[in-house]
Design an enzyme around this catalytic site. Structure first.
Site, PDB file in Angstrom:
ATOM      1  N   ASP A  38       0.859  -1.186   0.000  1.00  0.00           N
ATOM      2  CA  ASP A  38       0.000   0.000   0.000  1.00  0.00           C
ATOM      3  C   ASP A  38       0.892   1.231   0.000  1.00  0.00           C
ATOM      4  OD1 ASP A  38      -2.049   2.007   0.809  1.00  0.00           O
ATOM      5  OD2 ASP A  38      -3.249   0.226   1.266  1.00  0.00           O
ATOM      6  N   THR A  42      -4.666   6.565   0.413  1.00  0.00           N
ATOM      7  CA  THR A  42      -5.979   6.538   1.081  1.00  0.00           C
ATOM      8  C   THR A  42      -6.060   5.420   2.125  1.00  0.00           C
ATOM      9  OG1 THR A  42      -6.968   5.155  -0.670  1.00  0.00           O
ATOM     10  CG2 THR A  42      -7.200   7.539  -0.915  1.00  0.00           C
ATOM     11  N   GLY A  43      -5.105   4.519   2.120  1.00  0.00           N
ATOM     12  CA  GLY A  43      -5.052   3.465   3.149  1.00  0.00           C
ATOM     13  C   GLY A  43      -4.501   4.043   4.450  1.00  0.00           C
ATOM     14  N   LYS A  99      -4.136   5.700 -12.970  1.00  0.00           N
ATOM     15  CA  LYS A  99      -2.896   4.924 -13.069  1.00  0.00           C
ATOM     16  C   LYS A  99      -2.998   3.580 -12.343  1.00  0.00           C
ATOM     17  CE  LYS A  99       1.178   7.079 -13.063  1.00  0.00           C
ATOM     18  NZ  LYS A  99       2.248   8.039 -12.664  1.00  0.00           N
ATOM     19  N   LYS A 113       1.408 -13.512 -13.362  1.00  0.00           N
ATOM     20  CA  LYS A 113       1.886 -14.310 -14.509  1.00  0.00           C
ATOM     21  C   LYS A 113       3.272 -14.888 -14.216  1.00  0.00           C
ATOM     22  CE  LYS A 113       3.202 -13.435 -19.328  1.00  0.00           C
ATOM     23  NZ  LYS A 113       4.455 -12.649 -19.272  1.00  0.00           N
ATOM     24  N   ALA A 122     -10.397  -6.484  -7.803  1.00  0.00           N
ATOM     25  CA  ALA A 122     -11.507  -5.770  -7.156  1.00  0.00           C
ATOM     26  C   ALA A 122     -12.052  -4.765  -8.157  1.00  0.00           C
ATOM     27  CB  ALA A 122     -11.004  -5.060  -5.901  1.00  0.00           C
ATOM     28  N   TYR A 153     -12.486   6.876 -12.368  1.00  0.00           N
ATOM     29  CA  TYR A 153     -12.602   5.613 -11.613  1.00  0.00           C
ATOM     30  C   TYR A 153     -13.289   4.560 -12.471  1.00  0.00           C
ATOM     31  CZ  TYR A 153     -13.813   2.554  -7.644  1.00  0.00           C
ATOM     32  OH  TYR A 153     -13.941   1.497  -6.773  1.00  0.00           O
ATOM     33  N   ARG A 194     -17.881   9.241   1.669  1.00  0.00           N
ATOM     34  CA  ARG A 194     -18.964   8.336   1.297  1.00  0.00           C
ATOM     35  C   ARG A 194     -20.116   8.481   2.284  1.00  0.00           C
ATOM     36  NH1 ARG A 194     -15.773   3.058  -0.853  1.00  0.00           N
ATOM     37  NH2 ARG A 194     -14.299   3.641   0.754  1.00  0.00           N
TER      38      ARG A 194
HETATM   39  N1  UDP Z   1     -24.438  11.188  -0.542  1.00  0.00           N
HETATM   40  C1  UDP Z   1     -25.183  12.084   0.188  1.00  0.00           C
HETATM   41  N2  UDP Z   1     -24.551  12.794   1.182  1.00  0.00           N
HETATM   42  C2  UDP Z   1     -23.235  12.636   1.495  1.00  0.00           C
HETATM   43  C3  UDP Z   1     -22.484  11.705   0.752  1.00  0.00           C
HETATM   44  C4  UDP Z   1     -23.106  10.999  -0.274  1.00  0.00           C
HETATM   45  O1  UDP Z   1     -26.389  12.246  -0.029  1.00  0.00           O
HETATM   46  O2  UDP Z   1     -22.753  13.341   2.411  1.00  0.00           O
HETATM   47  C5  UDP Z   1     -25.097  10.421  -1.609  1.00  0.00           C
HETATM   48  C6  UDP Z   1     -24.388  10.455  -2.954  1.00  0.00           C
HETATM   49  O3  UDP Z   1     -24.791  11.561  -3.711  1.00  0.00           O
HETATM   50  C7  UDP Z   1     -24.851   9.133  -3.559  1.00  0.00           C
HETATM   51  C8  UDP Z   1     -25.024   8.206  -2.350  1.00  0.00           C
HETATM   52  O4  UDP Z   1     -25.112   9.053  -1.211  1.00  0.00           O
HETATM   53  O5  UDP Z   1     -26.109   9.282  -4.198  1.00  0.00           O
HETATM   54  C9  UDP Z   1     -23.862   7.234  -2.148  1.00  0.00           C
HETATM   55  O6  UDP Z   1     -22.679   7.987  -2.212  1.00  0.00           O
HETATM   56  P1  UDP Z   1     -21.244   7.383  -1.891  1.00  0.00           P
HETATM   57  O7  UDP Z   1     -20.279   8.517  -1.984  1.00  0.00           O
HETATM   58  O8  UDP Z   1     -21.286   6.648  -0.615  1.00  0.00           O
HETATM   59  O9  UDP Z   1     -20.914   6.314  -3.013  1.00  0.00           O
HETATM   60  P2  UDP Z   1     -21.417   6.019  -4.508  1.00  0.00           P
HETATM   61  O10 UDP Z   1     -22.416   4.955  -4.344  1.00  0.00           O
HETATM   62  O11 UDP Z   1     -22.021   7.266  -5.128  1.00  0.00           O
HETATM   63  O12 UDP Z   1     -20.193   5.594  -5.189  1.00  0.00           O
END
Ligand code: UDP
Length: 319
Positions: A38, A42-43, A99, A113, A122, A153, A194
Site C-alpha cells: 500500500d 488513502t489506506g 494509473k 503471470k 476488485a 474511476y 462516502r
Molecule cells: N451522498 C449524500 N450525502 C453525502 C455523501 C453521499 O447524499 O454526504 C449520496 C451520494 O450523492 C450518492 C449516495 O449518497 O447518491 C452514495 O454515495 P457514496 O459517496 O457513498 O458512493 P457512490 O455509491 O455514489 O459511489
C-alpha cells in the site's frame, strides 16, 4: 517442509485500505501468509496495526502503479485491491486513480503471470455507471460518462477488467473479477466522503446530515464481512467472468438518512445539498450469479451491521 513454507502466500495490493485490511484478516484466518502492499494515499496503517508481530504478515509501503517488487519466489494469489475508492478521493486524485486501475492492474497481473499465481481483481458496480437496467446483472455493459468526474474511476476499472480478461485469454492466467457494490463497516475513513461515514459522523456530532439532491437516488448497502466472504469464495472458485457481490436490500438515500437519525438518536436534522455530477440514480446488485456459482448470499441484517459501524465511528471520534 516446515508448516510456514507450506502455507499459501497471498499478495494484497491496497492492503491497508478498508477492504484490503479485512481481506487480509480473512486470508490469515484461512491459514495464508499475506504480503500487503500500500502507498497509504488513502489506506491507513491503523487498519493493520493489530497485525504487527504476526509472522505470517508483512507490509510493504510502495506504489503498485510504478512497479511491484516482491522478493518471494512462490506466490499463490494476487488480490488487486489498490485504488482510491470514494467519489471525493478520486476527484482529488484523478490521475493516481487512472494509473492504479491501468498501470497498477498491469503490474499486478504481471506479478501473477511471473509466479503462476491466481489473480483476483476488485472491480466495481461503477462499471455500470448510471444504469439503465435495474437491478444490475453482470451481462449489462453499463452507462458510463467517460469524460465526467467519475470517469477516472469507472473507466480505470473497466480497463482493469479488460486487461484481466486479456491476461486470462492470452496468457491463460487463472483470473477472477468481483464487482463490488456499496459496502460499509469498521475501518472506513470518517472523512472519505462516502455516505455511510458522512451520515454517521454527522449524526454523532449532532450536525445536519447532508443529503445530496432530493435523496431519491438509491443504493444497496452490504456489510463488510458478507462482502469479504463472497470475495474469498470467488477466489476459491473456477469462475472467470465478473461476479456481483453486494446486498440487494435497496433504499433511497433519504431513507438511509432517516435510519441513521433513528438508530443514533441524534438531534441532527437533514440538510439538502446539490447532487454531484453523474451521481447514479439507482443501484442494486442482481446476485443470482453469486448464489449459483459460489453458493453465497449476504447474511448480516442492516440494523446489526449499521450498529457495529456506528460503534466503530463512536470510538474513532473519542480518540
Ligand atoms: N451522498 C449524500 N450525502 C453525502 C455523501 C453521499 O447524499 O454526504 C449520496 C451520494 O450523492 C450518492 C449516495 O449518497 O447518491 C452514495 O454515495 P457514496 O459517496 O457513498 O458512493 P457512490 O455509491 O455514489 O459511489
Amino acid at each position: 517442509m516446515s508448516e510456514k513454507k507450506s502455507k499459501p502466500i497471498s499478495v494484497v495490493t491496497g492492503g491497508a485500505g478498508f477492504l484490503g485490511s479485512h481481506l487480509t484478516d480473512r486470508l490469515l484466518a484461512e491459514g495464508h501468509r499475506v504480503i500487503a502492499i500500500d502507498n497509504l494515499i488513502t489506506g491507513n496503517v491503523e487498519n493493520v496495526a493489530h497485525l504487527s508481530g504476526n509472522e505470517d504478515y508483512r507490509f510493504i509501503e510502495s506504489n503498485v502503479s510504478n512497479y511491484i517488487l516482491v522478493p518471494e519466489e512462490k506466490i499463490d494469489y494476487v488480490f488487486h485491491f489498490a485504488s482510491p475508492a470514494s467519489p471525493i478521493d478520486y476527484l482529488e486524485l484523478p490521475i493516481p486513480t487512472l494509473k492504479v486501475g491501468a498501470l497498477g492492474t498491469h503490474n499486478a497481473l504481471g506479478l501473477a503471470k511471473d509466479r503462476h499465481a491466481k489473480f483476483l481483481l476488485a472491480s466495481t458496480s461503477e462499471c455500470y455507471g448510471d444504469p439503465l437496467v435495474h437491478p444490475q446483472k453482470e451481462d449489462y455493459w453499463g452507462n458510463v460518462n467517460p469524460i465526467g468526474p467519475r470517469g477516472v474511476y469507472d473507466e480505470a476499472k473497466r480497463f482493469a477488467e479488460a486487461m484481466t480478461m486479456a491476461y486470462h485469454r492470452y496468457h491463460k492466467i487463472d483470473t477472477k473479477i468481483v464487482r463490488i457494490f456499496n459496502t460499509y463497516g469498521p475501518r472506513m475513513r470518517l472523512r472519505d466522503g462516502r455516505v455511510v461515514p458522512a451520515f454517521i459522523g454527522q449524526a454523532l456530532k449532532n450536525e445536519p446530515l447532508t443529503v445530496f439532491g432530493d435523496g431519491s437516488q438509491t443504493r444497496s448497502f452490504c456489510y463488510v464481512s458478507d462482502l469479504i466472504d463472497g470475495i474469498f469464495k470467488l477466489s476459491q472458485s473456477d469462475f472467470h467472468e465478473p461476479v456481483n457481490i453486494g446486498n440487494p436490500r435497496e433504499m433511497t438515500i433519504k431513507q438511509f438518512a432517516e435510519e441513521i437519525l433513528r438508530i443514533t438518536g441524534t438531534r441532527s436534522t437533514i440538510e439538502y445539498k446539490p447532487l454531484p455530477v453523474d451521481d447514479p440514480k439507482v443501484r442494486q446488485p442482481d446476485i443470482t450469479r453469486a448464489k449459483k456459482v459460489l453458493g453465497w448470499e449476504p447474511k448480516v441484517e442492516f440494523e446489526e451491521g449499521i450498529k457495529k459501524t456506528i460503534d466503530y465511528f463512536r470510538g474513532r471520534l473519542k480518540q
